[in-house]
Design an enzyme around this catalytic site. Sequence first.
Site, PDB file in Angstrom:
ATOM      1  N   LYS A  91       0.865  -1.184   0.000  1.00 51.60           N
ATOM      2  CA  LYS A  91       0.000   0.000   0.000  1.00 51.60           C
ATOM      3  C   LYS A  91       0.904   1.237   0.000  1.00 51.60           C
ATOM      4  O   LYS A  91       1.787   1.367   0.850  1.00 51.60           O
ATOM      5  CB  LYS A  91      -0.901   0.004   1.228  1.00 51.60           C
ATOM      6  CG  LYS A  91      -1.972  -1.069   1.152  1.00 51.60           C
ATOM      7  CD  LYS A  91      -3.015  -0.939   2.228  1.00 51.60           C
ATOM      8  CE  LYS A  91      -4.154  -1.919   1.999  1.00 51.60           C
ATOM      9  NZ  LYS A  91      -3.706  -3.307   1.780  1.00 51.60           N
ATOM     10  N   ASP A 125      -1.670  -2.241  -4.135  1.00 51.81           N
ATOM     11  CA  ASP A 125      -3.087  -2.234  -3.763  1.00 51.81           C
ATOM     12  C   ASP A 125      -3.673  -0.853  -4.037  1.00 51.81           C
ATOM     13  O   ASP A 125      -2.954   0.144  -4.048  1.00 51.81           O
ATOM     14  CB  ASP A 125      -3.247  -2.519  -2.262  1.00 51.81           C
ATOM     15  CG  ASP A 125      -3.031  -3.988  -1.913  1.00 51.81           C
ATOM     16  OD1 ASP A 125      -2.999  -4.831  -2.824  1.00 51.81           O
ATOM     17  OD2 ASP A 125      -2.913  -4.285  -0.706  1.00 51.81           O
ATOM     18  N   ARG A 175      -5.045  -6.003 -10.988  1.00 49.63           N
ATOM     19  CA  ARG A 175      -6.014  -6.753 -10.190  1.00 49.63           C
ATOM     20  C   ARG A 175      -7.305  -5.947 -10.269  1.00 49.63           C
ATOM     21  O   ARG A 175      -7.279  -4.734 -10.049  1.00 49.63           O
ATOM     22  CB  ARG A 175      -5.585  -6.875  -8.723  1.00 49.63           C
ATOM     23  CG  ARG A 175      -6.671  -7.531  -7.851  1.00 49.63           C
ATOM     24  CD  ARG A 175      -6.424  -7.366  -6.356  1.00 49.63           C
ATOM     25  NE  ARG A 175      -5.184  -7.974  -5.974  1.00 49.63           N
ATOM     26  CZ  ARG A 175      -4.409  -7.490  -4.997  1.00 49.63           C
ATOM     27  NH1 ARG A 175      -4.756  -6.403  -4.334  1.00 49.63           N
ATOM     28  NH2 ARG A 175      -3.290  -8.099  -4.684  1.00 49.63           N
ATOM     29  N   GLY A 179     -13.920  -2.951  -4.798  1.00 47.51           N
ATOM     30  CA  GLY A 179     -13.577  -1.769  -3.996  1.00 47.51           C
ATOM     31  C   GLY A 179     -14.186  -1.879  -2.615  1.00 47.51           C
ATOM     32  O   GLY A 179     -15.347  -2.267  -2.482  1.00 47.51           O
ATOM     33  N   THR A 217     -12.386 -11.633  -6.694  1.00 53.55           N
ATOM     34  CA  THR A 217     -13.780 -11.614  -6.257  1.00 53.55           C
ATOM     35  C   THR A 217     -14.152 -12.923  -5.577  1.00 53.55           C
ATOM     36  O   THR A 217     -13.518 -13.951  -5.823  1.00 53.55           O
ATOM     37  CB  THR A 217     -14.735 -11.369  -7.454  1.00 53.55           C
ATOM     38  OG1 THR A 217     -16.064 -11.208  -6.966  1.00 53.55           O
ATOM     39  CG2 THR A 217     -14.689 -12.491  -8.466  1.00 53.55           C
ATOM     40  N   ARG A 279     -12.343  -3.894   8.544  1.00 53.73           N
ATOM     41  CA  ARG A 279     -12.868  -3.783   7.169  1.00 53.73           C
ATOM     42  C   ARG A 279     -13.457  -5.111   6.704  1.00 53.73           C
ATOM     43  O   ARG A 279     -14.528  -5.158   6.117  1.00 53.73           O
ATOM     44  CB  ARG A 279     -11.756  -3.368   6.206  1.00 53.73           C
ATOM     45  CG  ARG A 279     -11.608  -1.879   6.040  1.00 53.73           C
ATOM     46  CD  ARG A 279     -11.114  -1.507   4.656  1.00 53.73           C
ATOM     47  NE  ARG A 279      -9.876  -2.150   4.294  1.00 53.73           N
ATOM     48  CZ  ARG A 279      -8.671  -1.710   4.657  1.00 53.73           C
ATOM     49  NH1 ARG A 279      -8.554  -0.644   5.397  1.00 53.73           N
ATOM     50  NH2 ARG A 279      -7.591  -2.342   4.259  1.00 53.73           N
TER      51      ARG A 279
HETATM   52  C1  LIG Z   1      -7.387 -10.726  -3.660  1.00 54.69           C
HETATM   53  C2  LIG Z   1      -8.154  -9.494  -3.319  1.00 54.69           C
HETATM   54  C3  LIG Z   1      -7.494  -8.276  -3.220  1.00 54.69           C
HETATM   55  C4  LIG Z   1      -8.194  -7.110  -2.940  1.00 54.69           C
HETATM   56  N1  LIG Z   1      -7.553  -5.909  -2.971  1.00 54.69           N
HETATM   57  C5  LIG Z   1      -8.256  -4.764  -2.818  1.00 54.69           C
HETATM   58  C6  LIG Z   1      -7.667  -3.489  -2.992  1.00 54.69           C
HETATM   59  O1  LIG Z   1      -6.484  -3.360  -3.294  1.00 54.69           O
HETATM   60  N2  LIG Z   1      -8.454  -2.398  -2.819  1.00 54.69           N
HETATM   61  C7  LIG Z   1      -9.790  -2.497  -2.509  1.00 54.69           C
HETATM   62  O2  LIG Z   1     -10.463  -1.463  -2.404  1.00 54.69           O
HETATM   63  N3  LIG Z   1     -10.375  -3.690  -2.316  1.00 54.69           N
HETATM   64  C8  LIG Z   1      -9.649  -4.823  -2.469  1.00 54.69           C
HETATM   65  N4  LIG Z   1     -10.273  -6.041  -2.319  1.00 54.69           N
HETATM   66  C9  LIG Z   1     -11.624  -6.103  -1.713  1.00 54.69           C
HETATM   67  C10 LIG Z   1     -12.724  -6.007  -2.753  1.00 54.69           C
HETATM   68  O3  LIG Z   1     -12.730  -4.716  -3.291  1.00 54.69           O
HETATM   69  C11 LIG Z   1     -14.106  -6.326  -2.180  1.00 54.69           C
HETATM   70  O4  LIG Z   1     -14.415  -5.460  -1.172  1.00 54.69           O
HETATM   71  C12 LIG Z   1     -14.269  -7.717  -1.625  1.00 54.69           C
HETATM   72  O5  LIG Z   1     -13.521  -8.630  -2.353  1.00 54.69           O
HETATM   73  C13 LIG Z   1     -15.726  -8.138  -1.686  1.00 54.69           C
HETATM   74  O6  LIG Z   1     -16.180  -8.106  -3.020  1.00 54.69           O
HETATM   75  P1  LIG Z   1     -16.603  -9.405  -3.846  1.00 54.69           P
HETATM   76  O7  LIG Z   1     -16.170  -9.229  -5.252  1.00 54.69           O
HETATM   77  O8  LIG Z   1     -16.113 -10.610  -3.167  1.00 54.69           O
HETATM   78  O9  LIG Z   1     -18.168  -9.304  -3.910  1.00 54.69           O
HETATM   79  P2  LIG Z   1     -19.293  -9.184  -2.792  1.00 54.69           P
HETATM   80  O10 LIG Z   1     -20.549  -9.041  -3.572  1.00 54.69           O
HETATM   81  O11 LIG Z   1     -18.973  -8.135  -1.786  1.00 54.69           O
HETATM   82  O12 LIG Z   1     -19.242 -10.564  -2.074  1.00 54.69           O
HETATM   83  C14 LIG Z   1     -19.541 -11.766  -2.771  1.00 54.69           C
HETATM   84  C15 LIG Z   1     -19.749 -12.881  -1.791  1.00 54.69           C
HETATM   85  O13 LIG Z   1     -18.553 -13.078  -1.054  1.00 54.69           O
HETATM   86  C16 LIG Z   1     -18.824 -13.039   0.325  1.00 54.69           C
HETATM   87  N5  LIG Z   1     -17.799 -12.245   1.000  1.00 54.69           N
HETATM   88  C17 LIG Z   1     -17.223 -11.128   0.544  1.00 54.69           C
HETATM   89  N6  LIG Z   1     -16.335 -10.674   1.456  1.00 54.69           N
HETATM   90  C18 LIG Z   1     -16.388 -11.530   2.505  1.00 54.69           C
HETATM   91  C19 LIG Z   1     -15.729 -11.627   3.749  1.00 54.69           C
HETATM   92  N7  LIG Z   1     -14.834 -10.732   4.125  1.00 54.69           N
HETATM   93  N8  LIG Z   1     -16.032 -12.675   4.568  1.00 54.69           N
HETATM   94  C20 LIG Z   1     -16.927 -13.603   4.213  1.00 54.69           C
HETATM   95  N9  LIG Z   1     -17.588 -13.569   3.043  1.00 54.69           N
HETATM   96  C21 LIG Z   1     -17.335 -12.550   2.209  1.00 54.69           C
HETATM   97  C22 LIG Z   1     -20.151 -12.316   0.478  1.00 54.69           C
HETATM   98  O14 LIG Z   1     -20.869 -12.931   1.501  1.00 54.69           O
HETATM   99  C23 LIG Z   1     -20.857 -12.554  -0.811  1.00 54.69           C
HETATM  100  O15 LIG Z   1     -21.691 -13.673  -0.703  1.00 54.69           O
HETATM  101  C24 LIG Z   1      -9.596  -7.198  -2.652  1.00 54.69           C
HETATM  102  C25 LIG Z   1     -10.259  -8.414  -2.755  1.00 54.69           C
HETATM  103  C26 LIG Z   1      -9.567  -9.549  -3.095  1.00 54.69           C
HETATM  104  C27 LIG Z   1     -10.317 -10.834  -3.245  1.00 54.69           C
END
Ligand SMILES: Cc1cc2nc3c(=O)[nH]c(=O)nc-3n(C[C@H](O)[C@H](O)[C@H](O)COP(=O)(O)OP(=O)(O)OC[C@H]3O[C@@H](n4cnc5c(N)ncnc54)[C@H](O)[C@@H]3O)c2cc1C
Length: 297
Positions: A91, A125, A175, A179, A217, A279
């Site tokens: 970061k 990131d 990546r 968000g 995701t 978070r």
């Molecule tokens: C490898 C990786 C790197 C990332 N890097 C960044 C970054 O640099 N900057 C940034 O802003 N964001 C980052 N993120 C976070 C990302 O932006 C999302 O906030 C997060 O991944 C949730 O989005 P989703 O696509 O999984 O969809 P969502 O619609 O939020 O979630 C999909 C499903 O996954 C499940 N889920 C999601 N998160 C969790 C959790 N923590 N615990 C249990 N279940 C969960 C939910 O229940 C839902 O059913 C990263 C995510 C990943 C996977």
Amino acid sequence: MTLLDRAIARTLPLVPKGIVRRVANRYIAGETVDEALDVVAGLNQGGIRATLDILGEHIHNLDQARRAATGYVGLLDEIARRKLDANISIKLTQLGLKVDPPTCFDLTTQLIGHANELKNFVRIDMEDSSCTTDTLQIYRQLRRDHSNVGVVIQAYLRRTVNDVCALEDLRPNYRLCKGVYVEPREVSYRDMRVINRNYAYILEKLLRNGSYVGIATHDELMVWEAFRIIRDLRLPPTAYEFQMLLGVDEQLRDIIRAAGHHLRVYIPFGRDWYAYSVRRLRENPRLAGYVFKAMLK
Ligand SMILES: Cc1cc2nc3c(=O)[nH]c(=O)nc-3n(C[C@H](O)[C@H](O)[C@H](O)COP(=O)(O)OP(=O)(O)OC[C@H]3O[C@@H](n4cnc5c(N)ncnc54)[C@H](O)[C@@H]3O)c2cc1C
């Protein structure tokens, strides 16, 4: 999220740190390099790649920034020594972006240079929207001399489609995630349907342009969109990878791997686990249950 989950998410700062720690344990690989690399080794044995994040962001002075950079240098050395399949995610605020951008740039350059000597890779990131312009500018500058660096973009930002068009000439290693920061409505989409469509739209655009994409995701619908695009474009598995966070939906992880795709797990560790854990818990729909269980224990 249920009403109870939402209420707990809002009051998380009042939950004792010990309880947050207990609930968040599944999302962080301990406090030390050794603990984190043991987790990496376990994942590697199962054919899963890793990216490591030493927790900490928004530091207040350049000594902290230099210490963070030194930590990452040591981490890269240990990854090489143990011959692990892992890169690092950094970061820029942890390396001084908000304190002194030129020093942040120098530290990042040194880190990428060191990673290059070890044939490794550095992912930047993406943080909250106050960092987006500077992060993308620094990324462009870094690409003048280095190819072993990638950046993150966020599908929830209204600006992202313009940002990826502006960077098209570099064919960045991206990546793509949705968000995670709370942003004002004029900055980010709020409606999940729009965010999802933007995610699929941008993913297709990037892959068509020949960018390598870390498809980050846990959303089955986004995974389905990715499978569709990969199939339509007849992409080989070397053109992209899926990425998921440690501790989240391991069943989906297995499904993606069984379908023949590469997968990387994002592994945060370190002493500054609190902000990250809060978070993660805020976006976990089963938050209330986890917090209650930990309190009862
Ligand atoms: C490898 C990786 C790197 C990332 N890097 C960044 C970054 O640099 N900057 C940034 O802003 N964001 C980052 N993120 C976070 C990302 O932006 C999302 O906030 C997060 O991944 C949730 O989005 P989703 O696509 O999984 O969809 P969502 O619609 O939020 O979630 C999909 C499903 O996954 C499940 N889920 C999601 N998160 C969790 C959790 N923590 N615990 C249990 N279940 C969960 C939910 O229940 C839902 O059913 C990263 C995510 C990943 C996977």
